[in-house]
Design an enzyme around this catalytic site. Structure first.
Site, short mmCIF file in Angstrom:
data_model
loop_
_atom_site.label_atom_id
_atom_site.label_comp_id
_atom_site.label_asym_id
_atom_site.label_seq_id
_atom_site.Cartn_x
_atom_site.Cartn_y
_atom_site.Cartn_z
N PRO A 105 0.82 -1.21 0.00
CA PRO A 105 0.00 0.00 0.00
C PRO A 105 0.86 1.26 0.00
O PRO A 105 1.87 1.33 0.70
CB PRO A 105 -0.84 -0.11 1.29
N GLY A 109 3.81 3.75 5.12
CA GLY A 109 4.94 3.52 6.03
C GLY A 109 5.69 2.24 5.73
O GLY A 109 6.60 1.87 6.45
N SER A 112 6.88 1.74 0.09
CA SER A 112 6.52 1.34 -1.28
C SER A 112 7.32 2.12 -2.32
O SER A 112 7.79 1.53 -3.30
CB SER A 112 5.01 1.48 -1.51
N SER A 113 7.52 3.42 -2.12
CA SER A 113 8.22 4.17 -3.16
C SER A 113 9.68 3.72 -3.26
O SER A 113 10.23 3.63 -4.36
CB SER A 113 8.11 5.68 -2.93
N ALA A 114 10.30 3.38 -2.13
CA ALA A 114 11.68 2.91 -2.16
C ALA A 114 11.77 1.55 -2.86
O ALA A 114 12.67 1.31 -3.67
CB ALA A 114 12.24 2.80 -0.75
N ASP A 156 14.94 3.24 3.92
CA ASP A 156 13.92 2.52 3.14
C ASP A 156 14.55 1.83 1.92
O ASP A 156 14.36 0.62 1.73
CB ASP A 156 12.80 3.46 2.69
C1 MEV Z 1 10.49 6.30 6.86
O1 MEV Z 1 10.27 4.93 6.57
C2 MEV Z 1 11.50 6.44 7.95
C3 MEV Z 1 11.81 7.86 8.38
O2 MEV Z 1 12.81 7.74 9.40
C4 MEV Z 1 12.33 8.72 7.25
C5 MEV Z 1 13.71 8.27 6.78
O3 MEV Z 1 14.46 7.66 7.53
O4 MEV Z 1 14.03 8.58 5.62
C6 MEV Z 1 10.60 8.56 9.00
#
Ligand code: MEV
Length: 323
Positions: A105, A109, A112-114, A156
């Site tokens: 999704p 969190g 997904s984009s990475a 990510d």
């Molecule tokens: C995002 O998955 C994790 C954060 O720490 C951002 C990052 O590390 O780039 C919120």
């Protein structure tokens, strides 16, 4: 034609604080993004995602939207950047069609984009007969991620590229050998949010109230040292307690959300050893650490509290070429 895939991730410990150089621990989970790359007759880059119903062309610096809203460009832009990164590394200037299919999704969190950026870099390089290393796929995706997330730490794309469980600190990746009887229940609140905005909010607070926020950042570093110790010993009880503490630190910097807190409470009441938000927070997903025989019960409790849950067991492979 070449196809590659990369996994979603959860952050076990240290999100947000990792942006300021503290260590963090991430784990790949078995939801994957698949990218198919084909060469084109012209030199443009065409990106389409059937799941999201968006597609568009990039020719030189011009962008032409084919399907979707204009604001969807920011979803396509990092994919274009990953294609360009792979072409530059291989030293070729050709046109490419990229088709994305993903079971991760968006804006939840789970990275997904990475995962899409890592799989794109891999698929495009394979198409041109080059075989990117995990490090190269990570670097390309990290650059692409900067376009959408402002100042990401890189954790990510590291998790999407390397898979398994890893320690991440300031761009340095250390794969961790952990026991595979590690069970997590992931709960999705259904609340979408922007990682970039949440990271920017924390940065603002840190600048305004350094004496309040900086000690919390340092505490997270200590917490991760304890978590590494617990992981090495296979001490699930300590890991759970540290997850609870980590969630408290994340709540303190204001990145939790009432929907997350509701799912976390439900998981704990159903017997989770610990639970926390995962990723940028503000909605998105939480994770709960479970013993084998309790995972399904915890997943059910999360669903009853209004979330969508899935159970992840074992370790997931990083980026790979698909047959
Ligand atoms: C995002 O998955 C994790 C954060 O720490 C951002 C990052 O590390 O780039 C919120």
């Amino acid at each position: 034609m070449a196809v590659a895939s990369a996994p979603a991730k959860v952050i076990l410990f240290g999100e947000h604080f990792v942006v300021y150089g503290q260590p963090a621990i991430a784990m790949a989970v078995e939801r994957r993004a698949y990218v198919k790359a084909r060469s084109r007759e012209d030199e443009s880059i065409y990106v389409s995602s059937t799941d999201l119903g968006i597609s568009g062309f990039f020719s030189n610096d011009e962008f032409e939207l084919e399907r979707g809203g204009f604001e969807d460009r920011w979803r396509l832009e990092p994919i274009r950047a990953a294609v360009k990164g792979a072409l530059d590394l291989v030293g070729r200037k050709v046109g490419v069609d990229v088709e994305v299919r993903s079971s991760i999704p968006m804006a939840s969190g789970l990275g997904s984009s990475a995962a899409v950026a890592v799989a794109t870099a891999k698929a495009v390089s394979e198409l041109l007969g080059a075989h990117l290393t995990k490090e190269e796929a990570f670097r390309i995706a990290y650059e692409a991620e900067r376009l959408v997330h402002g100042s990401p730490s890189g954790i990510d794309p590291a998790a999407a590229s390397y898979g398994g469980v890893l320690l991440y600190r300031g761009g340095e990746i250390t794969p961790l050998a952990v026991r595979a009887d590690f069970i997590l229940v992931v709960g999705y609140t259904g609340v979408k949010r922007s990682t970039g905005e949440l990271v920017a909010k924390v940065r603002r607070d840190k600048e305004r109230y350094p004496l309040v926020v900086n000690p919390i950042i340092r505490m997270s570093g200590e917490l991760v040292v304890n978590a590494l110790n617990a992981l090495e010993k296979g001490d699930l009880r300590a890991l759970g307690e540290l997850m609870d503490l980590n969630h408290a630190l994340l709540s303190a910097i204001g990145v939790s959300h009432e929907a997350l807190d509701r799912l976390i409470r439900a998981a704990r009441e159903a017997g989770a050893l610990g639970a926390k938000l995962t990723g940028a927070g503000g909605g998105g997903c939480m994770i709960a650490l479970a013993r084998l025989d309790e995972a399904e019960r915890i997943a059910l409790a999360i669903e009853r509290a209004g979330g969508k849950a899935f159970v992840t067991k074992g370790l997931s492979e990083g980026v790979r070429v698909e047959g």
